[in-house]
Scaffold this active site. Structure first.
Site, PDB file in Angstrom:
ATOM      1  N   GLN A  70       0.832  -1.205   0.000  1.00  0.00           N
ATOM      2  CA  GLN A  70       0.000   0.000   0.000  1.00  0.00           C
ATOM      3  C   GLN A  70       0.870   1.260   0.000  1.00  0.00           C
ATOM      4  OE1 GLN A  70      -3.140   0.518  -0.465  1.00  0.00           O
ATOM      5  NE2 GLN A  70      -3.791  -1.610  -0.558  1.00  0.00           N
ATOM      6  N   SER A  71       1.929   1.233  -0.787  1.00  0.00           N
ATOM      7  CA  SER A  71       2.854   2.364  -0.834  1.00  0.00           C
ATOM      8  C   SER A  71       2.205   3.609  -1.444  1.00  0.00           C
ATOM      9  CB  SER A  71       4.059   1.958  -1.681  1.00  0.00           C
ATOM     10  OG  SER A  71       4.814   3.102  -2.042  1.00  0.00           O
ATOM     11  N   ASN A  72       2.254   4.709  -0.698  1.00  0.00           N
ATOM     12  CA  ASN A  72       1.783   5.987  -1.241  1.00  0.00           C
ATOM     13  C   ASN A  72       2.729   6.492  -2.321  1.00  0.00           C
ATOM     14  OD1 ASN A  72      -0.504   6.452   0.590  1.00  0.00           O
ATOM     15  ND2 ASN A  72       1.064   6.602   2.178  1.00  0.00           N
ATOM     16  N   ALA A  74       4.522   4.614  -4.410  1.00  0.00           N
ATOM     17  CA  ALA A  74       4.294   3.874  -5.651  1.00  0.00           C
ATOM     18  C   ALA A  74       3.044   4.410  -6.363  1.00  0.00           C
ATOM     19  CB  ALA A  74       4.143   2.380  -5.350  1.00  0.00           C
TER      20      ALA A  74
END
Ligand SMILES: *Cc1c(COP(=O)(O)O)cnc(C)c1O
Length: 329
Positions: A70-72, A74
């Site tokens: 859930q990388s912001n 990325a």
């Protein structure tokens, strides 16, 4: 001056959430970097303004980056790349590689933007730089022109985004906003260290705050402090006019049980903050940092201080964890 793409909507406001500040007994202001853009908003876009400019300058047609599922970072990279016509390859860390990324939160937006999501195990993720270098070599061999962006967009170049954010706050103070005076301390969530490095360098350079408190959400204090110091050196190598940083305190007291896992008390703080201010924090980054800030206030450590909370975004991460809030409201 380094080349920069104007991707963010700037300046972001500095607000005073009065009911929340009164409840905490803190002279509190909030820099709304959760409002740097639309769905690509958050702190990462300020770093990507420099990183994607460099990618373009090198003639890249593809960017490769990495992060948690859930990388912001990325997600911001995926959305901005779509707009710029760049192919985006994302290595996302997950314990269940076979299950892949769910169509939820940030991972949903990655796929919506057409990014190529490559799930990767936590073990393999430890060698993420080698993994991305290998992917770059393969893409190059196939005739592509890849540009690798490190985790969180955190290198010396990315950190310049937060040096510039401090220059922006200086201009706001000069206009008389937020009381017109420098802050005693800036508090923010920290994980890959670029925001802390740029903020500490810029806060001193532009006289915005004497202290920066980086609230660690993943690594321990010693590890993150080492990373931030290296990033400050790397940023200064690019911009030698940057002098000594503001006093950087790395605080891991609000790290919680694990990366992306908040405590029930931290979730409760997220609920309280929303109800007292309408500000929405997330359980991965900003909610932990703000819970840590509130603890400091309760211990009397912020008495008489002008405090700026840097809201770094992260809303999709909250929306991907809704079920964990069932007992908090
Ligand atoms: C990435 C991120 C941070 C941490 O910033 P770093 O520069 O990686 O330390 C804080 N808050 C949010 C919402 C983020 O996405």
């Amino acid at each position: 001056m380094r080349k920069r793409l104007a991707l963010a909507h700037l300046p972001t406001p500095i607000q005073r959430p009065k009911r929340l500040a009164d409840a905490m007994g803190v002279d509190l202001y909030v820099k709304r970097d959760d409002m740097t853009a639309g769905p690509e908003a958050g702190n990462k876009i300020r770093k990507l303004e420099y990183l994607l400019a460099a990618a373009r300058e090198e003639g890249a047609d593809c960017v490769i980056t990495c992060g948690g599922l859930q990388s912001n970072h990325a997600r911001a990279t995926a959305l901005l790349s779509a707009g710029l016509g760049l192919r985006a390859v994302l290595y996302l860390r997950t314990a269940d590689v076979a299950a892949g990324a769910p169509l939820e939160g940030n991972a949903l937006l990655d796929r919506l933007a057409g990014a190529e999501v490559r799930p990767i195990s936590p073990e393999a993720y430890r060698d993420r730089e080698a993994v991305m270098a290998e992917a770059a070599a393969e893409i190059r061999a196939a005739g592509g022109r890849p540009y690798v962006i490190p985790e969180g967009g955190s290198n010396g170049l990315g950190a310049l985004g937060y040096v510039r954010a401090m220059e922006e706050i200086r201009k706001q103070l000069d206009l008389g906003l937020a009381g017109g005076k420098p802050f005693d301390v800036i508090v923010h969530a920290s994980s890959s260290g670029g925001t802390a490095a740029g903020t500490a360098l810029g806060a001193a350079r532009y006289g915005v705050a004497g202290e920066v408190r980086a609230m660690a959400v993943s690594d321990d204090r010693a590890t993150l402090a080492r990373v931030a110091l290296q990033l400050m050196d790397d940023a200064r190598a690019l911009e030698p006019h940057l002098g000594a940083p503001a006093h950087l305190v790395v605080d891991d007291s609000a790290r919680g049980p694990a990366y992306a896992v908040a405590t029930p008390e931290q979730r409760q703080r997220i609920v309280q903050v929303a109800r007292l201010s309408g500000l929405v924090l997330d359980p991965v980054y900003t909610g932990k940092a703000f819970a840590g800030l509130w603890d400091l206030a309760e211990r009397g450590e912020l008495a008489g201080k002008r405090v700026l909370f840097l809201h770094t975004g992260g809303l999709p991460g909250l929306l991907a964890q809704g079920a964990s809030f069932a007992d908090s409201m």
